[in-house]
Write an enzyme that holds these catalytic residues in place. Structure first.
Site, short mmCIF file in Angstrom:
data_model
loop_
_atom_site.label_atom_id
_atom_site.label_comp_id
_atom_site.label_asym_id
_atom_site.label_seq_id
_atom_site.Cartn_x
_atom_site.Cartn_y
_atom_site.Cartn_z
N TRP A 1 17.91 2.36 34.69
CA TRP A 1 17.51 1.43 33.63
C TRP A 1 16.78 2.29 32.58
CZ3 TRP A 1 16.95 0.76 38.81
CH2 TRP A 1 17.57 -0.33 39.40
N TYR B 1 26.17 18.15 33.12
CA TYR B 1 27.03 17.13 32.53
C TYR B 1 27.05 15.86 33.37
CZ TYR B 1 31.42 14.96 30.96
OH TYR B 1 32.38 14.08 30.50
N ASP C 1 17.94 21.32 40.41
CA ASP C 1 16.84 21.47 39.46
C ASP C 1 15.81 22.46 40.01
OD1 ASP C 1 18.09 19.38 38.02
OD2 ASP C 1 16.89 17.87 39.06
#
Length: 306
Positions: A102, A166, A257
């Site tokens: 959201w 991506y 990450d």
């Protein structure tokens, strides 16, 4: 003249991670913040700055306080009246995760709304990191503003690191994503792509294709590929570095990450690319053995130094 700071640009969201029964745990995470978290944990006393835009709501204030409690500042990032953070929830099937988002009105979409503030946040940094998700949440004009600021930081001596990361759902078209990512690579010193992403976006048939294609644009490329070896492309040569296998991963959220954060910390510490990749693999292996995107600093440091 760049100093010792590290900065990461993007969107930090509210993270809901599932627990047993109906209960959920709320934290803060997002691809560029996850990388900065690991980079900060592994970079000693280097000042760390998360560059974004924030709302004036209690959740945004909670984010900024959480950053500060962990030694991370927000530079000159703007506070947008009436705005708020994006939100995502993680659902797990075994260790594999799925995300529900959201974020349509997230404050971070306006991180380039004040060009002077953005440029100020990037001043005097040894390293500036951003990602394809950073680009994807911005409109075309804001992307241009961001890349101008990054190029200015690079000209002043900052090293620029970029993960194309991506995510098709964030882009209006594949062509738009290709063009924006190529523009970003033009101002990049260290590229940290993931092979399956590049396969989707550019049709690369193997990690070697990604490494060779991107190596023509960027001087230092590390192609990640899950549990397969990472591939280093520097100086026209390719070098694979095996990953560290984890027999029973708990949660793969944030592994790539954290790999990026480990790699960049090692490079800033003076390690050669192959040694940096080995350390990054160990960091990623540690992260998949804890729940959520942010592993405790001590877990990251132990893995990095082992």
């Amino acid at each position: 003249m760049a100093t010792d700071g590290v900065a990461s640009i993007g969107e930090c969201m509210l993270e809901l991670s599932g627990q047993a029964g109906p209960n959920w745990r709320m934290g803060f995470a997002g691809d560029t913040f996850n990388t900065l978290w690991a980079l900060h944990a592994l970079s000693g006393e280097r000042p760390a700055t998360y560059v974004s835009a924030f709302g004036d709501d209690p959740f945004s204030q909670g984010q900024i306080s959480f950053f500060a409690e962990n030694g991370i500042g927000v530079g000159a990032s703007p506070v947008i009246p009436g705005a708020r953070p994006g939100l995502y929830a993680i659902t797990l099937t075994g260790a594999e995760r799925a995300f529900t988002y959201w974020r349509s009105d997230a404050a971070a979409k306006r991180l380039a709304s004040d060009p002077a503030a953005l440029a100020k946040s990037l001043e005097n940094q040894a390293l500036v990191y951003f990602s394809g998700i950073t680009l994807a949440i911005l409109d075309a004009a804001a992307r241009k503003t961001l890349l101008v600021a990054v190029a200015k930081a690079r000209a002043a001596g900052s090293r620029i690191a970029f993960d194309p990361n991506y995510r098709p759902r964030l882009w209006q078209s594949r062509d738009e994503a290709q063009a924006a990512i190529l523009d970003a690579l033009a101002v990049t010193d260290i590229a940290l792509p993931t092979f399956p992403d590049e396969q989707m976006l550019f049709g690369d048939t193997a990690p070697q294709v990604t490494a060779e294609r991107m190596g023509k644009l960027v001087g230092e490329v590390i192609v990640k590929n899950g549990e397969e070896p990472a591939l280093i492309a520097t100086g026209g040569t390719l070098q694979p570095v095996p990953a560290q296998h984890v027999a029973t991963p708990v949660d793969t959220t944030g592994a790539g990450d954290s790999f990026n954060g480990g790699y960049l910390a090692a490079r800033l510490a003076g390690h050669a690319p192959a040694e940096a990749v080995q350390r990054a693999h160990r960091v990623a292996a540690a992260v998949v053995q804890v729940r959520g995107a942010l592993a405790p600093f001590e877990v990251l440091r132990t893995a990095f130094d082992s």
